[in-house]
Design an enzyme around this catalytic site. Structure first.
Site, PDB file in Angstrom:
ATOM      1  N   GLU A   1      -2.602  -0.274 -10.586  1.00 48.91           N
ATOM      2  CA  GLU A   1      -1.640  -1.278 -11.037  1.00 48.91           C
ATOM      3  C   GLU A   1      -2.282  -2.664 -11.113  1.00 48.91           C
ATOM      4  OE1 GLU A   1       2.608   0.577  -9.954  1.00 48.91           O
ATOM      5  OE2 GLU A   1       1.657  -0.348  -8.233  1.00 48.91           O
TER       6      GLU A   1
ATOM      7  N   CYS B   1      -3.551 -10.400 -10.821  1.00 42.93           N
ATOM      8  CA  CYS B   1      -3.927  -9.708  -9.585  1.00 42.93           C
ATOM      9  C   CYS B   1      -4.473  -8.340  -9.992  1.00 42.93           C
ATOM     10  CB  CYS B   1      -2.674  -9.585  -8.711  1.00 42.93           C
ATOM     11  SG  CYS B   1      -2.962  -8.689  -7.192  1.00 42.93           S
TER      12      CYS B   1
ATOM     13  N   CYS C   1      -6.833   3.266  -1.213  1.00 47.52           N
ATOM     14  CA  CYS C   1      -7.662   2.501  -0.273  1.00 47.52           C
ATOM     15  C   CYS C   1      -7.997   3.407   0.899  1.00 47.52           C
ATOM     16  CB  CYS C   1      -6.894   1.265   0.206  1.00 47.52           C
ATOM     17  SG  CYS C   1      -7.897   0.130   1.180  1.00 47.52           S
TER      18      CYS C   1
ATOM     19  N   CYS D   1      -3.988  -0.080   6.641  1.00 44.40           N
ATOM     20  CA  CYS D   1      -3.245  -1.171   7.270  1.00 44.40           C
ATOM     21  C   CYS D   1      -1.759  -0.760   7.325  1.00 44.40           C
ATOM     22  CB  CYS D   1      -3.438  -2.460   6.493  1.00 44.40           C
ATOM     23  SG  CYS D   1      -5.179  -2.907   6.350  1.00 44.40           S
TER      24      CYS D   1
ATOM     25  N   CYS E   1       0.873  -1.929   4.596  1.00 47.00           N
ATOM     26  CA  CYS E   1       0.504  -1.931   3.176  1.00 47.00           C
ATOM     27  C   CYS E   1       0.786  -0.589   2.508  1.00 47.00           C
ATOM     28  CB  CYS E   1      -0.977  -2.291   3.055  1.00 47.00           C
ATOM     29  SG  CYS E   1      -1.600  -2.172   1.373  1.00 47.00           S
TER      30      CYS E   1
ATOM     31  N   GLY F   1      -6.846  -1.568  -3.188  1.00 45.08           N
ATOM     32  CA  GLY F   1      -8.216  -1.320  -2.766  1.00 45.08           C
ATOM     33  C   GLY F   1      -8.870  -2.448  -2.003  1.00 45.08           C
ATOM     34  N   GLU F   2      -9.979  -2.114  -1.348  1.00 43.71           N
ATOM     35  CA  GLU F   2     -10.762  -3.094  -0.597  1.00 43.71           C
ATOM     36  C   GLU F   2     -11.993  -3.449  -1.441  1.00 43.71           C
ATOM     37  OE1 GLU F   2     -10.848  -5.128   2.183  1.00 43.71           O
ATOM     38  OE2 GLU F   2     -12.751  -5.571   1.201  1.00 43.71           O
TER      39      GLU F   2
ATOM     40  N   PHE G   1      -5.936 -11.748   7.699  1.00 41.88           N
ATOM     41  CA  PHE G   1      -6.127 -11.975   9.138  1.00 41.88           C
ATOM     42  C   PHE G   1      -5.013 -11.288   9.943  1.00 41.88           C
ATOM     43  CE2 PHE G   1      -7.194 -14.694  12.835  1.00 41.88           C
ATOM     44  CZ  PHE G   1      -8.551 -14.433  12.830  1.00 41.88           C
TER      45      PHE G   1
ATOM     46  N   CYS H   1       2.962  -8.449  -3.198  1.00 37.68           N
ATOM     47  CA  CYS H   1       1.803  -8.124  -2.359  1.00 37.68           C
ATOM     48  C   CYS H   1       2.065  -6.887  -1.527  1.00 37.68           C
ATOM     49  CB  CYS H   1       1.551  -9.219  -1.335  1.00 37.68           C
ATOM     50  SG  CYS H   1       0.952 -10.705  -1.992  1.00 37.68           S
TER      51      CYS H   1
HETATM   52  N1  SAH Z   1      -7.702  -4.916   0.463  1.00 44.73           N
HETATM   53  C1  SAH Z   1      -7.698  -6.327   0.344  1.00 44.73           C
HETATM   54  C2  SAH Z   1      -6.962  -6.860  -0.866  1.00 44.73           C
HETATM   55  C3  SAH Z   1      -5.631  -6.229  -1.230  1.00 44.73           C
HETATM   56  S1  SAH Z   1      -4.211  -6.646  -0.327  1.00 44.73           S
HETATM   57  C4  SAH Z   1      -7.149  -6.941   1.589  1.00 44.73           C
HETATM   58  O1  SAH Z   1      -6.580  -6.238   2.406  1.00 44.73           O
HETATM   59  O2  SAH Z   1      -7.324  -8.138   1.769  1.00 44.73           O
HETATM   60  C5  SAH Z   1      -3.760  -8.334  -0.738  1.00 44.73           C
HETATM   61  C6  SAH Z   1      -2.968  -9.019   0.398  1.00 44.73           C
HETATM   62  O3  SAH Z   1      -1.628  -8.480   0.532  1.00 44.73           O
HETATM   63  C7  SAH Z   1      -3.636  -8.821   1.742  1.00 44.73           C
HETATM   64  O4  SAH Z   1      -3.640  -9.989   2.494  1.00 44.73           O
HETATM   65  C8  SAH Z   1      -2.737  -7.793   2.371  1.00 44.73           C
HETATM   66  O5  SAH Z   1      -2.897  -7.778   3.750  1.00 44.73           O
HETATM   67  C9  SAH Z   1      -1.374  -8.234   1.908  1.00 44.73           C
HETATM   68  N2  SAH Z   1      -0.326  -7.213   2.056  1.00 44.73           N
HETATM   69  C10 SAH Z   1      -0.494  -5.870   2.091  1.00 44.73           C
HETATM   70  N3  SAH Z   1       0.718  -5.254   2.243  1.00 44.73           N
HETATM   71  C11 SAH Z   1       1.642  -6.228   2.281  1.00 44.73           C
HETATM   72  C12 SAH Z   1       3.066  -6.221   2.382  1.00 44.73           C
HETATM   73  N4  SAH Z   1       3.757  -5.084   2.444  1.00 44.73           N
HETATM   74  N5  SAH Z   1       3.714  -7.403   2.384  1.00 44.73           N
HETATM   75  C13 SAH Z   1       3.023  -8.553   2.261  1.00 44.73           C
HETATM   76  N6  SAH Z   1       1.687  -8.621   2.157  1.00 44.73           N
HETATM   77  C14 SAH Z   1       0.992  -7.482   2.158  1.00 44.73           C
HETATM   78 FE1  SF4 Z   2      -5.433  -2.765   4.027  1.00 46.82          FE
HETATM   79 FE2  SF4 Z   2      -5.986  -4.158   1.778  1.00 46.82          FE
HETATM   80 FE3  SF4 Z   2      -6.390  -1.486   1.878  1.00 46.82          FE
HETATM   81 FE4  SF4 Z   2      -3.904  -2.437   1.862  1.00 46.82          FE
HETATM   82  S1  SF4 Z   2      -5.399  -2.616   0.217  1.00 46.82           S
HETATM   83  S2  SF4 Z   2      -4.717  -0.807   3.200  1.00 46.82           S
HETATM   84  S3  SF4 Z   2      -4.130  -4.336   3.044  1.00 46.82           S
HETATM   85  S4  SF4 Z   2      -7.444  -3.059   3.106  1.00 46.82           S
END
Ligand code: SAH
Ligand code: SF4
Length: 393
Positions: free
Chosen positions: A115, A128, A135, A139, A142, A195-196, A250, A369
């Site tokens: 997406e 974005c 991924c 987390c 997410c 993705g990371e 963070f 996000c």
């Molecule tokens: N993998 C990378 C980039 C993708 S996520 C990373 O983790 O940084 C982009 C941002 O959205 C990250 O800061 C992530 O922690 C945040 N995020 C993920 N799930 C979320 C949610 N359900 N609500 C709000 N922010 C979220």
């Molecule tokens: Fe974690 Fe970013 Fe992967 Fe979501 S996309 S699982 S926030 S590393």
């Protein structure tokens, strides 16, 4: 923590060039494009100029048909059309939110889906983009993390997301028109989709080099933000080889909590991460790092957390982006109350940091996000199969 499962990268890199069929020029670096043209018969002496011409057609004017490249001889155009293709991922569907946010579901080779989200604002338009299908990290907050990693995107599939959005927004300058003659609809790129990005470093780097190239899409490195969950060994490399802005997920102020929310913390803890972040502004010659902090009710949103956060990052030029948690079906968390978020923001602000609260965009179409997740699921593969696929490249 009882969960001591190792965090594996588990990455499949798919071949740039499939064994059969013409070579796709999209996503090749300038050097690689030159090599490919020479290997297919372009005289070495002309190669640099041909690269410049083809590059400009593809990335400045968005042209995908060799026959339209009118500053090349007709016979050369025909040769190119014979040997190469200019292909980007296909848009399967597009949804437009009540707030104007657009979400594209995009199909890539192998039938997988990712997406892409376009967020228009008054002073900018942010795209974005995704770097992986799914991924490997998990987390807890997410949605993408619940989808098994299928594979890394190629550089062509990453820059292709920018190109398809430009198509949809009708943003390409007309052939002959210089970049910058009209206002930019996509003024910023964030690697914050699925993705990371730092687990797909080379492809992300090559794609962003194309996005920044002055004779193409021509976005300043200060308008590209890469978000990482904290892949520490790749952070210095990001500064040196990409030089874009950095955001870091963070989300917690103690290792105990961060281990649970962002499990990569078990591999590289807060202190190690902060060490890498301290060096980033100098190495990349950039300004502030963005600390992303998702606000989860009763998990990481206390006054004590806010105070610890500012103590931890002291000395790092930073902005703290507070992200109200975006819900998804089955999510194990709740969004913090608004007054709690505001109180948290206030403590940070009084300590001298900008602390914007990110307005959720496109929630009605699950484009906010952390809400992205495509239907692609990976069939279980043996290690041998994964290695065999990687060798194809
Ligand atoms: N993998 C990378 C980039 C993708 S996520 C990373 O983790 O940084 C982009 C941002 O959205 C990250 O800061 C992530 O922690 C945040 N995020 C993920 N799930 C979320 C949610 N359900 N609500 C709000 N922010 C979220
Ligand atoms: Fe974690 Fe970013 Fe992967 Fe979501 S996309 S699982 S926030 S590393």
């Amino acid at each position: 923590m009882t969960n001591t499962a190792p965090i594996t990268q588990d990455v499949l890199t798919i071949p740039r060039k499939l064994p059969e069929g013409p070579v796709n020029l999209v996503g090749l670096t300038r050097e690689r494009l030159r090599e490919v043209l020479i290997a297919h018969g372009t005289p070495e002496k002309q190669a640099k100029m041909r690269v410049n011409q083809i590059w400009q057609w593809i990335y400045q004017w968005g042209v995908r048909d060799f026959h339209a490249m009118t500053n090349l001889a007709k016979s050369y155009r025909a040769e190119l059309a014979d040997k190469f293709v200019i292909e980007i991922p296909e848009v399967v569907s597009k949804q437009v939110s009540a707030d104007g946010t657009r979400k594209y579901l995009v199909r890539i080779a192998g039938g997988h889906e990712v997406e892409v989200v376009y967020i228009p604002e008054t002073d900018r338009g942010t795209l974005c983009i995704s770097s992986q299908v799914g991924c490997t990290l998990t987390c807890s907050f997410c949605h993408t993390g619940t989808q098994k990693l299928v594979r890394n995107l190629t550089a062509g599939e990453i820059i292709g997301q920018v190109m398809l959005a430009r198509d949809d927004l009708n943003e390409w300058p007309k052939p002959g028109e210089a970049a910058g003659e009209r206002p930019r609809l996509i003024s910023n790129i964030v690697l914050m989709g699925m993705g990371e990005p730092l687990y797909n470093f080379e492809n992300v780097r090559d794609a962003m080099k194309i996005a920044m190239d002055g004779e193409g899409i021509s976005l300043s490195r200060r308008r590209i933000t890469l978000s990482t969950s904290g892949v520490v060994p790749e952070i210095a490399r990001t500064a040196e080889e990409i030089g874009c802005l950095l955001a870091v997920s963070f989300h917690a102020t103690t290792d105990e909590v961060r281990d649970k929310l962002v499990p990569i913390n078990k591999r590289w803890n807060i202190e190690t991460l902060l060490g890498a972040l301290r060096d980033y502004p100098r190495l990349s010659n950039s300004e502030r790092i963005t600390f992303e902090y998702v606000m989860l009710k009763d998990v990481n949103d206390s006054d004590a957390d806010a105070r610890r956060l500012v103590q931890l990052i002291r000395g790092i030029p930073a902005k703290i982006n507070l992200i109200p948690f975006n819900e998804w079906p089955g999510a194990p968390h709740q969004r913090s109350d608004w007054d709690r978020i505001e109180r948290f923001a206030d403590i940070i602000y009084k300590a001298g940091y900008a602390s914007p609260i990110r307005t959720p965009r496109g929630e009605d179409i699950m484009a906010a996000c952390g809400q992205l997740k495509s239907a692609t699921e990976r069939a279980r593969k043996s290690r041998a199969e994964i290695e065999a696929e990687t060798r194809l490249g």
